[in-house]
Design a protein around this motif. Structure first.
Motif, short mmCIF file in Angstrom:
data_model
loop_
_atom_site.label_atom_id
_atom_site.label_comp_id
_atom_site.label_asym_id
_atom_site.label_seq_id
_atom_site.Cartn_x
_atom_site.Cartn_y
_atom_site.Cartn_z
N CYS A 23 1.78 -5.13 13.91
CA CYS A 23 0.53 -5.62 13.32
C CYS A 23 -0.10 -4.67 12.30
O CYS A 23 -1.17 -4.96 11.77
CB CYS A 23 -0.49 -5.89 14.44
N MET A 24 0.55 -3.55 12.01
CA MET A 24 -0.01 -2.54 11.13
C MET A 24 -0.47 -3.11 9.79
O MET A 24 -1.59 -2.85 9.34
CB MET A 24 1.02 -1.43 10.88
N SER A 46 -3.96 -4.71 8.55
CA SER A 46 -5.18 -3.97 8.26
C SER A 46 -5.08 -3.08 7.03
O SER A 46 -6.07 -2.90 6.32
CB SER A 46 -5.58 -3.10 9.46
N THR A 51 -5.07 -7.34 2.20
CA THR A 51 -4.83 -8.13 3.39
C THR A 51 -5.61 -9.44 3.34
O THR A 51 -6.62 -9.55 2.65
CB THR A 51 -5.23 -7.36 4.66
N GLU A 104 -7.22 -11.78 6.12
CA GLU A 104 -7.49 -11.85 7.56
C GLU A 104 -7.19 -13.23 8.14
O GLU A 104 -6.64 -13.35 9.23
CB GLU A 104 -8.94 -11.47 7.85
N THR A 144 0.20 -2.26 17.91
CA THR A 144 -0.78 -1.68 17.01
C THR A 144 -0.84 -0.18 17.25
O THR A 144 0.00 0.38 17.94
CB THR A 144 -2.17 -2.35 17.21
N TYR A 162 -3.96 2.84 12.56
CA TYR A 162 -3.89 1.74 11.59
C TYR A 162 -5.31 1.31 11.21
O TYR A 162 -6.03 0.72 12.02
CB TYR A 162 -3.12 0.55 12.15
N GLY A 163 -5.69 1.62 9.99
CA GLY A 163 -7.03 1.30 9.56
C GLY A 163 -8.09 2.14 10.24
O GLY A 163 -9.27 1.76 10.25
N ASN A 189 -7.44 -1.97 13.01
CA ASN A 189 -6.41 -2.90 13.46
C ASN A 189 -6.60 -3.27 14.93
O ASN A 189 -6.43 -4.43 15.31
CB ASN A 189 -5.02 -2.30 13.22
N ARG A 218 2.38 -10.75 7.74
CA ARG A 218 1.02 -11.31 7.74
C ARG A 218 1.05 -12.80 7.43
O ARG A 218 -0.01 -13.41 7.23
CB ARG A 218 0.16 -10.57 6.71
#
Length: 340
Positions: free
Chosen positions: A27-28, A31, A37, A39, A59, A63-64, A68, A292
């Motif tokens: 899922c990296m 974010s 990105t 959403e 996750t 990340y972020g 994330n 994504r």
């Protein structure tokens, strides 16, 4: 069959570990790191993954800088009993965008897990990884601190990322390790030096990250600096730029040829190769390609239904040894840097 009517097979993460779909979801990129990105599309992808039988969602706190984990929280809350939630600690970030530190000390681990639990909105993390190893901290001390989290009910299973075979054995002697997550793909096979064999010996599942070579193996781009946005970190990875990228693009010819024979995409062939490492090396393999887009998610899971012949595997075998450029500008953060 899963509750959603798919035929995605399941595999056990470690001895006595959770059962998950044989392909997970990284899922990296939902974010940061891979450009802008979306959403809404990312949330559709999470739902599509679960509907396809994907149950391992990966996750990390880095990340972020926590975003994330916060992004995943509503999805986790809605499907807590259906999924296996994995997150990681150890990579430290600050307001300096260029800074990356590694922390494995007990105090930091305890702070990190509490922060992740809060952001994810859960009482327990299913699989908690040490994201990177700090050789300055005794490994037994770090893994011992992680084991305390299991005893306290904050974490169910432990994982490691980017460790050597010797390090995996050392950690496993302190507390059972369910999964080892490291980069493993047609382009990156340094884990086969020692980590894969140790995982097979100990009954530790292998969770390959970047099994699509960060998108390069799909053919979606050929030169990162020329084609990708300024906020895409692949622009700074040696093998995806300039003469390296040009040379590496030529290595995709057999991947495309095999894909055409199967009526598949190059991404599916690359993923099928990773999936078949399970039979080649005698261990559980659950890759976590990141995407994504719901369409890409379905394409990726479709790779689990492809079996490559020995002749096809032979055609793909030489690729990794010919790849130009390292997978990171600074390889000191990887297990390859600590291999004897």
């Amino acid at each position: 069959m899963t509750e959603h009517g798919t035929t995605l097979e399941q595999a056990e993460l470690g001895k006595g570990g959770p059962l998950v779909g044989v392909q997970g979801l990284g899922c990296m990129g939902m974010s940061e790191f891979y450009g802008d990105t979306d959403e809404a599309a990312a949330r559709e992808t999470l739902d599509a993954a679960l509907a396809a039988g994907v149950t391992l969602f990966d996750t990390a706190d880095v990340y972020g800088r926590g975003r994330n984990e916060e992004f995943l929280a509503p999805f986790v809350a809605a499907h807590r009993d259906e999924i296996t939630l994995a997150t990681k600690f150890a990579i430290e970030r600050t307001d300096d965008p260029q800074y990356r530190g590694v922390r494995n000390d007990r105090g930091y681990i305890r702070e990190a897990v509490e922060a992740s639990l809060r952001r994810l909105g859960v009482d327990v993390i299913d699989l908690y990884y040490m994201h990177r190893r700090d050789p300055a901290v005794p490994f037994a001390e770090s893994v011992g601190a992680m084991a305390e989290l299991v005893s306290e009910g904050k974490v169910r299973h432990l994982g490691l990322s980017e460790v050597t075979g010797a390090e995996l054995r050392e950690a496993h002697a302190v507390h059972p390790i369910a999964a080892l997550q490291s980069e493993w793909s047609l382009f990156s096979r340094d884990v086969e030096r020692s980590a894969v064999g140790a995982a097979a010996e100990l009954g530790v599942a292998f969770v390959p990250y970047s099994p699509l070579g960060r998108g390069f193996l799909t053919g979606s781009f050929a030169d990162a600096s020329a084609e990708l946005s300024q906020n895409d970190f692949r622009r700074h990875q040696p093998r995806f730029n300039g003469d390296n990228a040009k040379a590496n693009a030529e290595l995709l010819v057999p991947v495309r040829e095999i894909a055409a024979q199967h009526g598949a995409s190059p991404a599916q062939i690359a993923l099928a190769w990773v999936q078949q490492r399970a039979q080649v090396h005698g261990l559980t393999v659950v890759p976590i390609p990141g995407t994504r887009k719901p369409g890409r998610l379905l394409e990726n899971t479709g790779a689990t239904r492809i079996t490559l012949t020995q002749a096809e595997l032979d055609l793909l075998e030489p690729i990794a040894a010919q790849v130009a450029g390292n997978r990171y500008p600074d390889m000191s953060f990887t297990s390859a840097a600590r291999e004897a």
